[in-house]
Design an enzyme around this catalytic site. Structure first.
Site, PDB file in Angstrom:
ATOM      1  N   LYS A  20      22.774 -12.664 -22.397  1.00 27.51           N
ATOM      2  CA  LYS A  20      24.034 -12.614 -22.793  1.00 27.51           C
ATOM      3  C   LYS A  20      24.480 -13.905 -22.731  1.00 27.51           C
ATOM      4  O   LYS A  20      25.643 -14.199 -24.039  1.00 27.51           O
ATOM      5  CB  LYS A  20      24.906 -11.787 -21.884  1.00 27.51           C
ATOM      6  CG  LYS A  20      26.535 -11.613 -22.164  1.00 27.51           C
ATOM      7  CD  LYS A  20      27.018 -10.253 -21.282  1.00 27.51           C
ATOM      8  CE  LYS A  20      27.411 -10.682 -20.000  1.00 27.51           C
ATOM      9  NZ  LYS A  20      28.748 -11.458 -19.889  1.00 27.51           N
ATOM     10  N   ASP A 312      26.352 -13.249 -10.743  1.00 27.59           N
ATOM     11  CA  ASP A 312      26.386 -12.056 -11.176  1.00 27.59           C
ATOM     12  C   ASP A 312      25.501 -11.072 -10.452  1.00 27.59           C
ATOM     13  O   ASP A 312      25.475  -9.780 -10.833  1.00 27.59           O
ATOM     14  CB  ASP A 312      26.073 -12.234 -12.740  1.00 27.59           C
ATOM     15  CG  ASP A 312      27.235 -13.005 -13.520  1.00 27.59           C
ATOM     16  OD1 ASP A 312      28.265 -13.104 -12.915  1.00 27.59           O
ATOM     17  OD2 ASP A 312      26.909 -13.482 -14.535  1.00 27.59           O
ATOM     18  N   ARG A 343      34.944  -7.561  -7.717  1.00 29.30           N
ATOM     19  CA  ARG A 343      33.248  -7.122  -7.313  1.00 29.30           C
ATOM     20  C   ARG A 343      33.099  -7.065  -5.711  1.00 29.30           C
ATOM     21  O   ARG A 343      32.138  -6.344  -5.281  1.00 29.30           O
ATOM     22  CB  ARG A 343      32.438  -7.934  -7.988  1.00 29.30           C
ATOM     23  CG  ARG A 343      32.415  -7.665  -9.607  1.00 29.30           C
ATOM     24  CD  ARG A 343      31.014  -8.366 -10.211  1.00 29.30           C
ATOM     25  NE  ARG A 343      31.046  -8.052 -11.538  1.00 29.30           N
ATOM     26  CZ  ARG A 343      30.558  -8.798 -12.691  1.00 29.30           C
ATOM     27  NH1 ARG A 343      29.837  -9.749 -12.338  1.00 29.30           N
ATOM     28  NH2 ARG A 343      30.630  -8.371 -13.715  1.00 29.30           N
TER      29      ARG A 343
HETATM   30  O1  SPQ Z   1      31.787 -12.795 -19.788  1.00 23.29           O
HETATM   31  P1  SPQ Z   1      32.021 -12.155 -18.500  1.00 23.29           P
HETATM   32  O2  SPQ Z   1      32.869 -10.883 -18.421  1.00 23.29           O
HETATM   33  O3  SPQ Z   1      32.822 -13.196 -17.726  1.00 23.29           O
HETATM   34  O4  SPQ Z   1      30.651 -11.984 -17.706  1.00 23.29           O
HETATM   35  C1  SPQ Z   1      30.145 -12.397 -16.399  1.00 23.29           C
HETATM   36  C2  SPQ Z   1      29.077 -11.094 -16.244  1.00 23.29           C
HETATM   37  O5  SPQ Z   1      28.995 -10.474 -15.039  1.00 23.29           O
HETATM   38  O6  SPQ Z   1      28.349 -10.618 -17.127  1.00 23.29           O
HETATM   39  C3  SPQ Z   1      31.186 -12.268 -15.328  1.00 23.29           C
HETATM   40  F1  SPQ Z   1      31.853 -11.387 -15.085  1.00 23.29           F
HETATM   41  O7  SPQ Z   1      29.355 -13.349 -16.390  1.00 23.29           O
HETATM   42  C4  SPQ Z   1      29.864 -14.844 -16.564  1.00 23.29           C
HETATM   43  C5  SPQ Z   1      29.244 -15.504 -15.394  1.00 23.29           C
HETATM   44  O8  SPQ Z   1      29.931 -14.815 -13.984  1.00 23.29           O
HETATM   45  C6  SPQ Z   1      29.095 -15.317 -17.695  1.00 23.29           C
HETATM   46  C7  SPQ Z   1      29.184 -16.808 -17.818  1.00 23.29           C
HETATM   47  C8  SPQ Z   1      28.933 -17.682 -19.037  1.00 23.29           C
HETATM   48  O9  SPQ Z   1      28.126 -17.178 -19.835  1.00 23.29           O
HETATM   49  O10 SPQ Z   1      29.319 -18.707 -19.091  1.00 23.29           O
HETATM   50  C9  SPQ Z   1      29.359 -17.621 -16.454  1.00 23.29           C
HETATM   51  C10 SPQ Z   1      29.785 -16.713 -15.138  1.00 23.29           C
HETATM   52  O11 SPQ Z   1      30.976 -16.876 -15.164  1.00 23.29           O
HETATM   53  P2  SPQ Z   1      31.929 -17.919 -14.516  1.00 23.29           P
HETATM   54  O12 SPQ Z   1      33.564 -17.497 -14.444  1.00 23.29           O
HETATM   55  O13 SPQ Z   1      31.301 -18.169 -13.224  1.00 23.29           O
HETATM   56  O14 SPQ Z   1      32.004 -19.144 -15.491  1.00 23.29           O
END
Ligand code: SPQ
Length: 430
Positions: A20, A312, A343
C-alpha cells in the site's frame, strides 16, 4: 458478517497483494516527475485508488488498462486547481503526503476524508510545512480535515527534529523540501519506513541519509520510471500469524516485500519461537517467499526502535501473543491511538470479548497467554487491520459464532482478504 471459525490445518500459497505504501507513492512520484511512469502490480485497494483519483482530479493524465498503470507526469508545475474539495476517503497516507506535495503549488486545494480520517491529527504535518512558509490550515482553526492548502510558491528549507516517528510526516516534509530553495535537514526520532527516500533516488533525485539524519537540497526535478510494487508485508502478516496459531498449518506467502524498515514482525515472530523460512530472496526488488508453520510460542517484550518497523502489525501481533506462553508487553506504541481507530482500545476491547486476557495501557498492551477464544459479536470500528485480525482470531474459536460488524473495511488495503482465506481452508471452502 459471520466469520469463519474453528479451523486448523490451513495449507496453501497466497500471492500477497501489493504494498500500500509503495503503491500510493508510485502515483505521487509519477505525478511529480516529468515523463512516463509505468506501475506494475499497483494495489487496487480503496486507499490507493483515492490517491489515483486525487491526482487525476488535479489534471494528471493516468491510464489504467486493468493490469498496468501509466502516469504521464509533467512535473508539479502542470498540476491544475480543483474547485471542489478532493475526498480521499479513509487514507491518512494520501492526505498527509499530499499536503507536502501541494504546499508549493500556485493554487488552493481542499482535502477531506471520511468520518475516521477527519478525526486524525494533521498538525504533525501542518506545523512543519508551515514553518517552511507553507499555508496549510485545518477546519475552523482546528488541526482536522477538511484541510485547506493555500499554495505557497516560495517554500524555504528548514532543519526539523521530528517529535514523532512517522513516515507520513517525514515524507510530506521531503516532498515540500524537493520544492524549497536550499537544504532541508530532517532528524528522525526513530527510523521509519524509507520508501520515500528510496523512491527519490529511483526517480533521479538526490538525498543523503546518515543514520537518523536526512538531507535534501531543493529544488529538484524528477524523471518518470518503471515501478514494480512488491507484496505488502503488512497484509502478509495476517496469514503468517494464522499459520503460526492454527494447529497443523503451513502457509507459503509469495512476493512479500522485505524492506528492512518494515520487517520488525519477522524479528518478533522469531523471538517468540515462531517457525519461519525465507526463500527466493530477491535483493533487487526487496522481496521473498515466506513460509510459516504452526509453532510453540513464547511471550516477549516489544518496544523502542522496533515499533515503527512493525507499527501496522501490532494488532495481529497482539493476537499472536494471546496464543504464546507467558506475558507479552507491547510498549512505546502510543501512535496506535491515532490510526484509523484507537487500535490499542480496539484490540483490547474486541479480543477481551472473545476471551483473551489482554489489557490496554497508556502506550500499548499487556497480554497473558495462551488463552482459548470463544464466539462473540465484534466490530472492526471501520478499521481494515482490526477487521482482518478478528477474522484470524475467529479461526481459533471452537464453540459459538463470531459476527463482525463493518467487515467491509478490509477493502481499504486487502479487497480479496476473505476469498484468499477460503483457499487455505481444508477442502478450500467454509
Ligand atoms: O494511510 P493510513 O490510513 O495512515 O494507513 C496505515 C495503515 O494501517 O494502513 C496507518 F493507519 O499505515 C501507515 C503507517 O501506519 C502508512 C504509512 C506510510 O505509507 O507512510 C506510515 C505509517 O504511518 P505513520 O503515521 O507512522 O507515518
Amino acid at each position: 458478517m459471520k466469520l469463519v471459525t474453528n479451523k486448523q490445518n490451513l495449507q496453501g500459497t497466497i500471492v500477497v497483494p501489493a504494498d500500500k505504501s509503495i503503491s500510493h507513492r508510485s502515483i505521487m512520484f509519477g505525478a511529480m516527475a516529468k515523463g512516463k511512469t509505468t506501475i506494475h502490480n499497483f494495489l487496487r485497494g480503496e486507499d490507493c485508488l483515492s490517491t489515483l483519483e486525487a491526482f487525476k482530479a488535479l489534471g494528471v493524465p493516468i491510464e489504467d488498462d486493468g493490469a498496468v498503470i501509466q502516469v504521464h507526469g509533467q512535473g508539479l508545475e502542470a498540476l491544475k486547481s480543483v474547485d471542489s474539495p478532493i475526498d480521499v476517503g479513509n487514507s491518512g497516507t494520501t492526505i498527509r503526503l499530499m499536503m507536502g506535495i501541494l504546499a508549493g503549488t500556485p493554487f488552493t486545494t481542499v482535502l477531506t476524508g471520511d468520518a475516521s480520517l477527519n478525526k486524525r491529527p494533521m498538525a504533525r504535518v501542518m506545523d512543519p510545512i508551515n514553518q517552511m512558509n507553507g499555508q496549510i490550515s485545518g477546519f475552523q482553526h482546528t488541526q482536522f480535515p477538511p484541510i485547506t492548502i493555500q499554495g505557497s510558491p516560495h517554500l524555504k528549507p528548514m532543519t526539523y527534529e521530528m517529535p514523532v516517528a512517522s513516515a507520513q510526516v517525514k515524507s510530506a516534509i521531503l516532498f515540500a523540501a524537493l520544492q524549497a530553495e536550499g537544504e532541508t535537514v530532517i532528524v528522525e526520532k526513530e527510523s521509519s519506513r524509507n520508501h520515500t527516500e528510496e523512491m527519490i533516488r529511483q526517480f533521479g533525485g538526490s538525498i543523503t541519509v546518515e543514520e537518523k539524519t536526512i538531507r535534501v537540497k531543493g529544488p529538484q526535478s524528477l524523471t518518470g520510471q518503471t515501478v514494480i510494487v512488491p507484496g505488502d508485508i503488512s497484509s502478509a502478516a495476517f496469514f503468517l500469524v494464522a499459520a503460526l496459531i492454527c494447529k497443523d498449518s503451513q502457509i507459503q506467502l509469495t512476493n512479500v516485500g522485505i524492506n528492512p524498515t518494515r520487517t520488525g514482525i519477522l524479528d518478533i515472530i522469531k523471538e517468540m519461537g515462531g517457525l519461519l523460512e525465507l526463500s527466493e530472496i530477491d535483493e533487487q526488488n526487496q522481496s521473498a517467499t515466506i513460509t510459516a508453520q504452526a509453532s510453540e510460542l513464547k511471550s516477549c517484550t516489544i518496544g523502542g526502535a522496533i515499533i515503527p518497523r512493525l507499527i501496522d502489525e501490532l494488532p495481529i501481533i497482539a493476537l499472536l501473543a494471546t496464543q504464546a506462553n507467558g506475558r507479552t508487553i507491547i510498549k512505546d506504541a502510543q501512535e496506535l491511538k491515532v490510526k484509523e481507530t484507537n487500535r490499542i482500545d480496539a484490540v483490547a476491547n474486541e479480543l477481551t470479548k472473545m476471551g483473551a486476557c489482554i489489557e490496554a495501557t497508556e502506550d500499548g498492551l499487556l497480554i497473558n497467554g495462551p488463552t482459548p477464544l470463544h464466539g462473540a459479536n465484534v466490530t472492526s470500528y471501520g478499521d481494515h487491520r482490526i477487521g482482518m485480525m478478528l477474522q484470524i482470531a475467529a479461526l481459533l474459536v471452537e464453540e459459538g459464532e463470531v459476527k463482525l460488524d463493518q467487515a467491509e473495511a478490509v477493502s481499504v488495503s486487502y479487497p480479496d482478504f476473505f476469498t484468499d482465506l477460503m483457499t487455505l481452508l481444508p477442502g478450500g471452502a467454509v
